[in-house]
Design an enzyme around this catalytic site. Structure first.
Site, PDB file in Angstrom:
ATOM      1  N   CYS A  99      37.650  41.318  44.326  1.00  0.00           N
ATOM      2  CA  CYS A  99      38.666  42.371  44.311  1.00  0.00           C
ATOM      3  C   CYS A  99      38.046  43.690  43.872  1.00  0.00           C
ATOM      4  CB  CYS A  99      39.812  41.986  43.383  1.00  0.00           C
ATOM      5  SG  CYS A  99      41.127  43.227  43.297  1.00  0.00           S
ATOM      6  N   CYS A 195      45.356  37.509  39.686  1.00  0.00           N
ATOM      7  CA  CYS A 195      46.422  38.502  39.857  1.00  0.00           C
ATOM      8  C   CYS A 195      47.513  38.060  40.824  1.00  0.00           C
ATOM      9  CB  CYS A 195      45.823  39.828  40.295  1.00  0.00           C
ATOM     10  SG  CYS A 195      44.833  39.735  41.807  1.00  0.00           S
TER      11      CYS A 195
END
EC number: 2.8.1.13
Length: 370
Positions: A99, A195
């Site tokens: 990410c 997340c």
């Protein structure tokens, strides 16, 4: 509207809020940008809209422009598809590393430049320094919160265009600063875990894409001791979720995952937390990423982490011709896991890192215990 020199990633959390506040106090021409990296999947667990409202409130409190970008398609292609492929192969990936590389320091940086900014800022606990004409990634001052492990794929271009305003601060001071500054996120709970999963059950979430295929749980010598719902739901060293009841002739002690045979759909376990089946002294990586662009030497001594928040361990590194590295540790490592990240350090400086490809730990069902 004036053009910002810096765009700060506002996540709706306290760390990015204080990062933005510090830049405003320093007189930095600033704008905030909220990244949506995951589409609401209908589970009710996605808190992106709540986080976005908090980010808007922070920008309003600071008097800086607010921008929004939807990077969910980029996240799916650059992070989530790899995440699923790794789990399906029996490995344990680290999506936070991807990410950062694929979204936060690539698409976010591009978006900031489109807004006319020269650089970005984030609420990561890490530091950037310049020495000898090269940019260096340093640990955050708060060792318990240091996030350099997740940033080891950054390079010279990204570091040259990045600020980490809270990297020199302990977390407690960040909280205090947020409260004294009247930031609406000062008491907000820190986000934990992956997340896009949030607080929901990991197995239930993963099962949407990798359907359960039950199979046998065996000890390292092949004796059946239970049944698992799917080998890819487990990782090396894991204790929770095995649901192994009392086994005749075995001690009433916890069981730990010590191996996975994805092709045979077998999960191997042992009752020793420091089982020899979990221990390795050497590992090989996939292609190594060097933050300064090259290895410091063909062979060298340094320290390494094979998981986040692990105490760094002394090791000897050999750089191989294909760009991978072979690492030998001064002492055995527990549960060094293929798919996770090997990250190398020279003091506080992060040298770079790579995905762990293999270790010299014995393989249950193949190698007999030494």
């Amino acid at each position: 509207m004036s053009v910002p020199r810096t765009v700060v990633g506002v996540s709706g959390g306290v760390d990015s809020s204080v990062a933005a506040w510090l830049l405003v106090q320093a007189g930095e021409p600033l704008a905030g940008l909220f990244m949506q990296n995951w589409d609401d999947d209908g589970s009710g667990e996605c808190r992106a809209e709540d986080d976005r409202r908090d980010a808007v409130a922070v920008c309003g409190r600071l008097g800086i422009p607010f921008h929004f970008r939807d990077f969910s398609k980029e996240y799916w292609a650059g992070v989530f598809e790899h995440f699923l492929a790794e789990y399906a192969a029996g490995r344990t990936p680290n999506p936070d590393v991807l990410c950062n590389r694929e979204v936060k320091f690539k698409h976010f940086l591009d978006a900031a430049r489109e807004l006319g900014a020269e650089r970005i800022a984030t609420g990561h606990y890490a530091q950037v320094a310049r020495a000898g004409g090269r940019w260096r990634l340093l640990r955050g001052a708060d060792r318990d919160k240091d996030q350099s492990y997740f940033l080891h794929q950054l390079g010279q271009e990204q570091l040259a265009a990045t600020l980490f305003p809270i990297g020199h601060l302990p977390k407690a001071q960040v909280r205090t600063t947020a409260r004294e500054a009247g930031l609406p996120t000062h008491a907000k709970k820190d986000s934990t875990g992956i997340c896009f999963i949030g607080e929901r059950d990991f197995r239930e979430f993963l099962g949407r894409w990798l359907p359960a295929r039950p199979g046998e749980i065996r000890d390292p010598h092949g004796v059946r001791v239970g049944e698992h719902p799917g080998v890819f739901y487990f990782t090396l060293g894991q204790r929770e979720g095995l649901a192994i009841g009392g086994v005749r002739g075995r001690a009433a002690a916890p069981w730990y995952v010590v191996g996975k045979d994805v092709a045979g759909n077998v999960l191997y376990v042992d009752q020793d937390r420091d089982s020899p089946w979990l221990l390795s002294r050497a590992l090989r990586s996939e292609t190594m990423h060097w933050i300064e662009g090259a290895a410091p030497a063909r062979e060298f001594d340094c320290a390494a982490q094979v998981r986040y928040r692990q105490q760094e361990e002394p090791c000897r590194v050999r750089v191989d011709d294909d760009g991978t590295v072979s690492v030998r540790f001064a002492r055995a490592q527990r549960a060094a896991t293929p798919g996770q990240s090997l990250v190398l350090y020279d003091g506080p400086a992060c040298l770079g890192g790579a995905v762990i490809d293999s270790t010299d730990a014995p393989v249950p069902g193949v190698q007999e215990r030494a």
